[in-house]
Design a protein around this motif. Structure first.
Motif, PDB file in Angstrom:
ATOM      1  N   PHE A  17       0.841  -1.193   0.000  1.00 53.10           N
ATOM      2  CA  PHE A  17       0.000   0.000   0.000  1.00 53.10           C
ATOM      3  C   PHE A  17       0.876   1.244   0.000  1.00 53.10           C
ATOM      4  O   PHE A  17       2.010   1.213   0.448  1.00 53.10           O
ATOM      5  N   GLU A  18       0.305   2.327  -0.475  1.00 52.23           N
ATOM      6  CA  GLU A  18       0.945   3.632  -0.435  1.00 52.23           C
ATOM      7  C   GLU A  18       0.071   4.556   0.406  1.00 52.23           C
ATOM      8  O   GLU A  18      -1.148   4.563   0.244  1.00 52.23           O
ATOM      9  N   VAL A  19       0.684   5.301   1.301  1.00 56.53           N
ATOM     10  CA  VAL A  19      -0.027   6.303   2.087  1.00 56.53           C
ATOM     11  C   VAL A  19       0.405   7.649   1.532  1.00 56.53           C
ATOM     12  O   VAL A  19       1.574   8.013   1.606  1.00 56.53           O
ATOM     13  N   ASP A  20      -0.538   8.397   0.960  1.00 55.50           N
ATOM     14  CA  ASP A  20      -0.172   9.669   0.339  1.00 55.50           C
ATOM     15  C   ASP A  20      -0.219  10.805   1.357  1.00 55.50           C
ATOM     16  O   ASP A  20      -0.487  10.602   2.534  1.00 55.50           O
ATOM     17  N   SER A  21       0.050  12.005   0.902  1.00 54.52           N
ATOM     18  CA  SER A  21       0.099  13.173   1.783  1.00 54.52           C
ATOM     19  C   SER A  21      -1.247  13.499   2.416  1.00 54.52           C
ATOM     20  O   SER A  21      -1.311  14.232   3.387  1.00 54.52           O
ATOM     21  N   MET A  22      -2.318  12.930   1.910  1.00 52.08           N
ATOM     22  CA  MET A  22      -3.648  13.140   2.479  1.00 52.08           C
ATOM     23  C   MET A  22      -4.004  12.024   3.467  1.00 52.08           C
ATOM     24  O   MET A  22      -5.135  11.906   3.895  1.00 52.08           O
ATOM     25  N   SER A  23      -3.027  11.193   3.800  1.00 50.17           N
ATOM     26  CA  SER A  23      -3.192  10.054   4.711  1.00 50.17           C
ATOM     27  C   SER A  23      -4.200   9.039   4.200  1.00 50.17           C
ATOM     28  O   SER A  23      -4.895   8.386   4.969  1.00 50.17           O
ATOM     29  N   GLU A  24      -4.286   8.908   2.884  1.00 49.13           N
ATOM     30  CA  GLU A  24      -5.144   7.897   2.274  1.00 49.13           C
ATOM     31  C   GLU A  24      -4.312   6.666   1.950  1.00 49.13           C
ATOM     32  O   GLU A  24      -3.199   6.762   1.443  1.00 49.13           O
ATOM     33  N   LEU A  25      -4.862   5.508   2.252  1.00 48.77           N
ATOM     34  CA  LEU A  25      -4.206   4.232   2.001  1.00 48.77           C
ATOM     35  C   LEU A  25      -4.697   3.681   0.668  1.00 48.77           C
ATOM     36  O   LEU A  25      -5.882   3.469   0.483  1.00 48.77           O
ATOM     37  N   ARG A  26      -3.745   3.486  -0.281  1.00 50.80           N
ATOM     38  CA  ARG A  26      -4.096   2.974  -1.601  1.00 50.80           C
ATOM     39  C   ARG A  26      -3.306   1.719  -1.899  1.00 50.80           C
ATOM     40  O   ARG A  26      -2.083   1.719  -1.792  1.00 50.80           O
ATOM     41  N   PRO A  27      -3.981   0.623  -2.290  1.00 48.14           N
ATOM     42  CA  PRO A  27      -3.237  -0.571  -2.715  1.00 48.14           C
ATOM     43  C   PRO A  27      -2.475  -0.267  -3.996  1.00 48.14           C
ATOM     44  O   PRO A  27      -3.009   0.343  -4.916  1.00 48.14           O
ATOM     45  N   THR A  28      -1.205  -0.654  -4.050  1.00 51.82           N
ATOM     46  CA  THR A  28      -0.407  -0.384  -5.244  1.00 51.82           C
ATOM     47  C   THR A  28       0.078  -1.656  -5.928  1.00 51.82           C
ATOM     48  O   THR A  28       0.279  -1.659  -7.127  1.00 51.82           O
ATOM     49  N   ALA A  29       0.294  -2.720  -5.167  1.00 59.35           N
ATOM     50  CA  ALA A  29       0.769  -3.977  -5.770  1.00 59.35           C
ATOM     51  C   ALA A  29       0.321  -5.143  -4.909  1.00 59.35           C
ATOM     52  O   ALA A  29       0.142  -5.018  -3.706  1.00 59.35           O
ATOM     53  N   ARG A  30       0.154  -6.266  -5.570  1.00 52.90           N
ATOM     54  CA  ARG A  30      -0.227  -7.500  -4.877  1.00 52.90           C
ATOM     55  C   ARG A  30       0.555  -8.641  -5.519  1.00 52.90           C
ATOM     56  O   ARG A  30       0.777  -8.657  -6.724  1.00 52.90           O
ATOM     57  N   SER A  31       0.958  -9.582  -4.681  1.00 53.95           N
ATOM     58  CA  SER A  31       1.688 -10.740  -5.184  1.00 53.95           C
ATOM     59  C   SER A  31       1.199 -11.974  -4.440  1.00 53.95           C
ATOM     60  O   SER A  31       1.131 -11.975  -3.215  1.00 53.95           O
ATOM     61  N   GLU A  32       0.827 -12.995  -5.188  1.00 55.53           N
ATOM     62  CA  GLU A  32       0.365 -14.229  -4.558  1.00 55.53           C
ATOM     63  C   GLU A  32       1.565 -15.019  -4.065  1.00 55.53           C
ATOM     64  O   GLU A  32       2.399 -15.444  -4.847  1.00 55.53           O
ATOM     65  N   VAL A  33       1.647 -15.154  -2.758  1.00 59.35           N
ATOM     66  CA  VAL A  33       2.681 -15.951  -2.117  1.00 59.35           C
ATOM     67  C   VAL A  33       1.954 -16.869  -1.138  1.00 59.35           C
ATOM     68  O   VAL A  33       1.610 -16.449  -0.041  1.00 59.35           O
ATOM     69  N   PRO A  34       1.680 -18.102  -1.536  1.00 58.43           N
ATOM     70  CA  PRO A  34       0.910 -19.006  -0.677  1.00 58.43           C
ATOM     71  C   PRO A  34       1.567 -19.181   0.694  1.00 58.43           C
ATOM     72  O   PRO A  34       2.771 -19.375   0.784  1.00 58.43           O
ATOM     73  N   GLY A  35       0.775 -19.084   1.742  1.00 64.76           N
ATOM     74  CA  GLY A  35       1.264 -19.296   3.098  1.00 64.76           C
ATOM     75  C   GLY A  35       2.168 -18.213   3.639  1.00 64.76           C
ATOM     76  O   GLY A  35       2.912 -18.436   4.593  1.00 64.76           O
ATOM     77  N   ALA A  36       2.134 -17.007   3.060  1.00 65.06           N
ATOM     78  CA  ALA A  36       3.009 -15.912   3.504  1.00 65.06           C
ATOM     79  C   ALA A  36       2.773 -15.591   4.977  1.00 65.06           C
ATOM     80  O   ALA A  36       1.638 -15.489   5.426  1.00 65.06           O
ATOM     81  N   GLN A  37       3.887 -15.449   5.728  1.00 67.07           N
ATOM     82  CA  GLN A  37       3.788 -15.160   7.154  1.00 67.07           C
ATOM     83  C   GLN A  37       4.720 -14.060   7.640  1.00 67.07           C
ATOM     84  O   GLN A  37       4.544 -13.539   8.732  1.00 67.07           O
ATOM     85  N   CYS A  38       5.739 -13.719   6.875  1.00 69.45           N
ATOM     86  CA  CYS A  38       6.683 -12.696   7.324  1.00 69.45           C
ATOM     87  C   CYS A  38       7.263 -11.972   6.112  1.00 69.45           C
ATOM     88  O   CYS A  38       7.213 -12.468   4.993  1.00 69.45           O
ATOM     89  N   LEU A  39       7.818 -10.784   6.361  1.00 66.69           N
ATOM     90  CA  LEU A  39       8.418 -10.012   5.272  1.00 66.69           C
ATOM     91  C   LEU A  39       9.530  -9.121   5.791  1.00 66.69           C
ATOM     92  O   LEU A  39       9.622  -8.854   6.984  1.00 66.69           O
ATOM     93  N   SER A  40      10.361  -8.657   4.872  1.00 64.40           N
ATOM     94  CA  SER A  40      11.409  -7.691   5.177  1.00 64.40           C
ATOM     95  C   SER A  40      11.651  -6.837   3.939  1.00 64.40           C
ATOM     96  O   SER A  40      11.700  -7.354   2.822  1.00 64.40           O
TER      97      SER A  40
END
Length: 99
Positions: A17-40
């Motif tokens: 997601f991207e949070v713009d200067s108006m504090s709006e949350l917009r989805p920008t990208a999605r990726s299918e990763v089955p069983g995803a549990q953590c990220l960095s």
């Protein structure tokens, strides 16, 4: 003001997601990763490493959700099972994981 990026994982995959200067949350990208549990995030905030139940770590481009690479694990590796944590080094040269 520069936009802020936020990433979230669930059993269905990675959502960025991207949070713009108006504090709006917009989805920008999605990726299918089955069983995803953590990220960095890497040090440039252009790549996200995603781990989980798929016996691999996926490297995903932030701007479009595309796969860059997958790091598979098998029975001959040092560990197997669910990847519970991933972390890039401060220059993204190394990627550590925990299972």
């Amino acid at each position: 003001m520069r936009d802020i990026m936020i990433a979230s994982v669930s059993g269905n995959g990675l959502q960025i997601f991207e949070v713009d200067s108006m504090s709006e949350l917009r989805p920008t990208a999605r990726s299918e990763v089955p069983g995803a549990q953590c990220l960095s995030w890497n040090h440039t905030n252009q790549v996200v490493a995603v781990g989980g139940t798929s016996d691999s770590i996926h490297l995903v481009q932030v701007h479009n959700g595309g796969y860059l690479s997958t790091i598979p694990f098998n029975d001959e590796d040092a560990f197997s099972g669910v990847v519970r944590a991933v972390a890039f080094s401060n220059n993204s040269r190394y990627l550590a994981s925990s299972a």
